[in-house]
Structures are given as structure tokens and as C-alpha cells.
Design an enzyme around this catalytic site. Structure first.
Site: not given
Length: 563
Positions: A49, A111-112, A161, A476
Site C-alpha cells: 500500500e 477484525f481489521q 463496508k 546521510m
């Protein structure tokens, strides 16, 4: 006619003339993906993602359009956070779509489930949680409007959803009215007149050009002003390309790793005109030592930036498409030769500083030096490429040694400094401007954070060219450890030496290795002329430093000039 919420979203995207999505599917957004599938809506699948949002960000930067990305709920959404923050810092117009659990499950640690609305509130221009499909057209219309008007920025739409399967009578609004959001386009003409008068009175004026010039599409106006008046110009990292590096009135980038002449000009100027800049700490150095002899004029679209870091003697608030055009008109009331005559002595002094301490590197070195590779790529592409970088030493070397000719041609994570930005951003840049050569410079540290996106480039056959400057260190950070921590390389050296050529080939890309100076021209040309994605691993010295460097807490005239 009734349609589902998922279908309504596709229609909203079409109404906003969205060309494609960068996205990664998951459970909560499956109904939306089904609608994308049945509508054959263009979509690019990255390998993470974070790759999706960096690609959408770069797409927005090179095109000036709104970039759009999509992720599922929970970890899909949270994987976007770094990219959202990067876009927010650099004012990149994005609309980010995320799935959420069913309305009845929100707040139950389902969940999620993640409160992405709450998490992203500080790093978005605005965000939404949509729980009813009837709100979809209004929310999408507002989101795209907010993202690309005023000071651009990311807008997130989190979608329960439920809304994908609910049916609505679809109507997309032609216009909208938002209480509390009224971006100002035109400001006060008297402020522009005041700026013009100060420029006419100044003996050592200096334009400081920022990323806002690129973002607002007024680079051509900026170039005309500089050319007409002969007033010297310098740039921030994000402002590079707004004025061509080849312009005799341009004196490079200023700040921590700016040019000697640019930094000295900032110290000596009696009038600094910032155009679309934030005056961030990497530019100013110690604030009490920044432009100590100068009056400050600040052109910006965002009132929050005025006097935030550097106090302005005169502010010109408004869209640069209005204010810079107005300044150009007012400056043309005085003949060009008068302006040029007025700054001739000042420019002569700047030319002396540039000759005294030019940007250089050891051209006699036996090793392959990163500065030489970047300069060679600039030479072969004639400065016409879109250049993308990751973050680190290579980013600064690119800013210093690539001769940028075009606006929107330098794509980098400036404000947030996001390692891993480079490869996915190169994909987004090419998708946005497929007619352009896209070159990516990255280091071995940042490359490993998102290197899987080479597979995305290979799947799509995108001809991005990645030059991996490999010094075996987090370059760096290691440089700071050399300078300020007695060479204590605390966890900045990679002990295991990866075979990046083999890795790139395993992902379906052509791969080359450059480890001999005499092969540089041939390898660079082969890479740029080979179809499809190409990775070039460039083996560079492990202790090559980026100079000049302004140490923390110092002024711009207190530069370290040599390694």
C-alpha cells in the site's frame, strides 16, 4: 435509476475525470473492486500500500491532477500513513480511499478495524467517514474540490463496508457550497504594488523560489519575471526546475546543502522575496542568522505560513497564479534595461562567489563518484528527464548536480524526507507522463524499503531507469556520524552485501552494474536506451560526503566546504 454505492463511487471518479487508481484490495473493499472490475476502470496494483500512495503522489506532482489511491481497512489503511504525511508536508493533491468495517462493528475492535479517520486528522487537509451511501456524491465532490483548491493537500475518505451495497438515486452535483472553506484566489493589489516598489528600491534583491511555484503551474511566469528584470534567483529543494539551472540569473539551491553562492547571496541580500516557500529549517539554518540584512517579502497562498518561521516585512497573500502575474505586470511598467542596470553590480558579486567556490567534485578520482554519475545522466538526457529520488545523500547530490530545465521535473519527498519514496514514485511519474524519460536515483537503504515495486514496473513494462548508488551505508546518517559523532557508525553499515543486480533480475527487470569509471558513459547510455525497467547498481565510495553542508545551529555562511 438506482445504483449501488460501489457503482456510485465509480461514477464519481468518472465525473472527476480520474484516469486511474493505485490500489491494493482487501476484504472491506471487495464490493468496490467488483464495481471497478465490471466497469473496466484503470487500476494499478503495487506490491504494498505504501507503493500505491507514493505512486499516486508522484502522479499528482508531475501532472498537476489529483492522485487517487485505494486500500482496505485496518492494516491496508495504516500502511498509507507515511505517504499521507509526505503528501501533506509537500502539498500534494490526493484523494485517499480506504475501506472500513460495517457500521455496526465500528468501535468494537473488529477484525481489521482501525480509526483511520482519527489517525490521519493531523496529516490530511480534510477527511471523512462515510456511513451512508447517499452521502457519496457530495463527499466525493467536496473531497476533490478541497484537495486541489487553495493550498493543495491530501483528503481521505474512509468508507464503511455497508455503503458499497446500499442503493441510491445517483446524482453528481455540478457545484457545491461549503461553510467554512472559501479558498482565496486574489488578494490585495496594494501588497503587490508594495513588493514591486521594494524591489525597485533594493540594491541587492533576491528571489527565493519554492515548491509553490511548481505546484501552482506558474513556473513560466517566474522565469519571465527573472529574465525581464535580471534579478537573481535561488530555490528551495522543492522549487528546483521552476527556473532553469542554465539561466544566468539562477544561482542554485540554498540551505543545508545549498550552493556556496546561493547561501552567501541569502546572507548578503537586502531584499529577499520568497515565492511559494515555507522557510523551513533545512533552508534557513539558524533562524537568528537567516538573511540578516534583508527585508522579507513573502508571497504565499496559505496565511498560516506567513510569519510562522521568518517574519515578513510585507506579505502578499493569494494564489500565485494571481499574485505572480500581477507582479509581472507591475514590473513591466519599468523598462527591462532599467531593472538589469540596477542589479548589475550585485550580479557581478554573485558571479564572483560562484567562480570562487563552484559546485565540484574530484574529477580525477579513480572511483566511480555519485556526482559524476548524476551529471552524466543529466548530460545524456539533456536535462529533459523527469527525475525522481529517494531520500538521503543521493537526493542532495541530485539537487546539486542534475541540471533541471523543466517545471514539475523533480519529484522528491522534501518535507517529510521519506525513505522508500523513490521507486514507487518513479512508477507514478511515468504513468502520469508516459511520454517522458523517468530516471530514479536512490540509495541502498531507501531502495530496500520498497524495492518490491520493481515487480510492479516489470508487470507493466514501465521503462523507468533506477540508478542505485550503493555505498553499503545509510549514507546521510553515516555522514552525520562522521562529522558530529566521532565516526561512531552506530547501526548504519550494512554488513550483508546484497546482490542487487540478481535481485532486480529476479523481479523481471534488466540489471547492470557500474563499478569502473571508464565504463560510466557506456553503462548510462545502455540503461537509458534499454526497453522496460532497468536497475543500475553503482558502487560508490563508502565515505563520500555531501558538501557544502551547514552544520546544525549555524548560519548559511558557516558552511563546511570540503569532505
Amino acid at each position: 435509476m438506482k445504483i449501488t454505492g460501489a457503482q456510485a463511487i465509480v461514477e464519481c471518479l468518472k465525473n472527476e475525470q480520474v484516469e486511474l487508481l493505485f490500489g491494493y484490495p482487501g476484504g472491506s473493499v471487495l464490493p468496490l473492486y467488483d464495481a471497478l472490475y465490471t466497469n473496466e476502470f484503470p487500476h494499478i496494483l503495487p506490491r504494498h500500500e505504501q507503493g500505491a500512495i507514493h505512486a499516486a503522489d508522484a502522479y499528482a506532482r508531475v501532472t498537476g491532477k489529483v492522485g487517487v489511491c485505494l486500500a482496505t481497512s485496518g492494516p491496508g489503511a495504516t500502511n498509507l500513513i507515511t505517504g499521507i504525511a509526505a503528501a501533506h508536508m509537500d502539498s500534494s493533491p490526493l484523494v485517499i480511499l480506504t475501506g472500513q468495517v460495517f457500521v455496526s462493528l465500528i468501535g468494537r475492535d473488529s477484525f481489521q478495524e482501525a480509526d483511520i479517520w482519527g489517525i490521519t486528522t493531523p496529516i490530511t487537509k480534510h477527511n471523512y467517514l462515510v456511513k451512508n451511501a447517499k452521502d457519496i456524491p457530495r463527499v466525493f465532490k467536496e473531497a476533490f474540490y478541497i484537495a486541489q483548491t487553495g493550498r493543495p493537500g491530501p483528503v481521505l475518505i474512509d468508507m464503511a463496508k455497508d455503503i458499497f451495497t446500499q442503493e441510491i438515486d445517483f446524482f453528481y452535483p455540478d457545484a457545491l457550497s461549503m461553510r467554512g472553506y472559501h479558498p482565496v484566489f486574489a488578494g490585495c493589489e496594494a501588497d503587490v504594488e508594495g513588493a514591486c516598489e521594494l524591489l525597485a528600491q533594493a540594491e541587492k534583491p533576491l528571489f527565493f523560489v519554492g515548491g509553490g511555484v511548481n505546484l501552482s503551474g506558474v513556473s513560466e511566469v517566474m522565469r519571465e519575471v527573472v529574465s525581464y528584470t535580471g534579478i537573481p534567483a535561488v530555490a528551495s529543494l522543492m522549487g528546483l526546475g521552476s527556473v532553469p539551472s542554465s539561466d544566468p540569473n539562477f544561482f542554485g539551491m540554498i540551505g543545508m546543502h545549498g550552493t556556496y553562492v546561493g547561501n552567501m547571496a541569502t546572507i548578503e541580500t537586502d531584499l529577499l522575496v520568497g515565492v511559494g516557500v515555507r522557510f523551513d529549517d533545512r533552508v534557513t539554518g539558524a533562524l537568528n542568522k537567516f538573511a540578516p540584512r534583508a527585508k522579507i517579502v513573502h508571497f504565499d497562498i496559505d496565511a498560516a505560513e506567513i510569519n510562522k518561521n521568518v517574519r515578513a516585512d510585507l506579505q502578499v497573500l493569494g494564489d500565485l497564479r494571481w499574485s505572480l502575474a500581477a507582479l509581472s505586470r507591475k514590473m513591466r511598467t519599468q523598462p527591462s534595461e532599467v531593472w538589469h542596470t540596477g542589479v548589475a553590480a550585485w550580479k557581478e558579486r554573485l558571479a564572483g562567489w560562484r567562480a570562487e567556490c563552484p559546485m565540484s567534485y574530484d574529477r580525477e578520482a579513480e572511483a566511480v563518484l555519485p556526482q559524476a554519475v548524476i551529471a552524466k545522466v543529466a548530460e545524456v538526457t539533456q536535462g529533459q528527464a523527469i527525475v525522481v529520488t529517494d531520500v538521503g545523500q543521493h537526493q542532495m547530490w541530485t539537487a546539486q548536480f542534475f541540471d533541471f530545465c523543466l517545471p514539475r521535473s523533480f519529484v522528491t519527498s522534501g518535507g517529510l524526507g521519506t525513505m522508500g519514496y523513490g521507486v514507487p514514485a518513479a512508477i507514478g511519474a511515468h504513468v502520469g507522463r508516459p511520454e517522458s524519460q523517468v530516471v530514479c536515483f536512490c540509495g541502498d537503504g531507501g531502495f530496500m524499503m520498497t524495492c518490491q515495486e520493481l515487480m510492479t514496473a516489470a508487470d507493466l513494462g514501465l521503462p523507468i531507469k533506477v540508478f542505485l548508488l550503493n555505498n553499503g551505508y545509510l549514507g546521510m546518517v553515516a555522514q552525520w556520524q562522521r562529522k558530529f559523532f566521532n565516526r561512531h557508525y552506530a547501526h548504519t553499515r550494512f554488513e550483508t552485501k546484497a546482490d542487487f543486480v540478481a535481485l532486480a533480475r529476479a523481479m523481471g527487470c534488466t540489471a547492470l552494474r557500474l563499478d569502473a569509471k571508464e565504463d560510466m558513459d557506456a553503462v548510462v547510455r545502455e540503461a537509458l536506451n534499454t526497453p522496460g525497467p532497468v536497475l543500475v547498481e553503482v558502487l560508490i565510495p563508502p565515505e563520500e560526503d555531501v558538501v557544502p553542508m551547514v552544520p546544525p545551529g549555524m548560519g548559511l555562511d558557516e558552511m563546511i566546504l570540503e569532505s
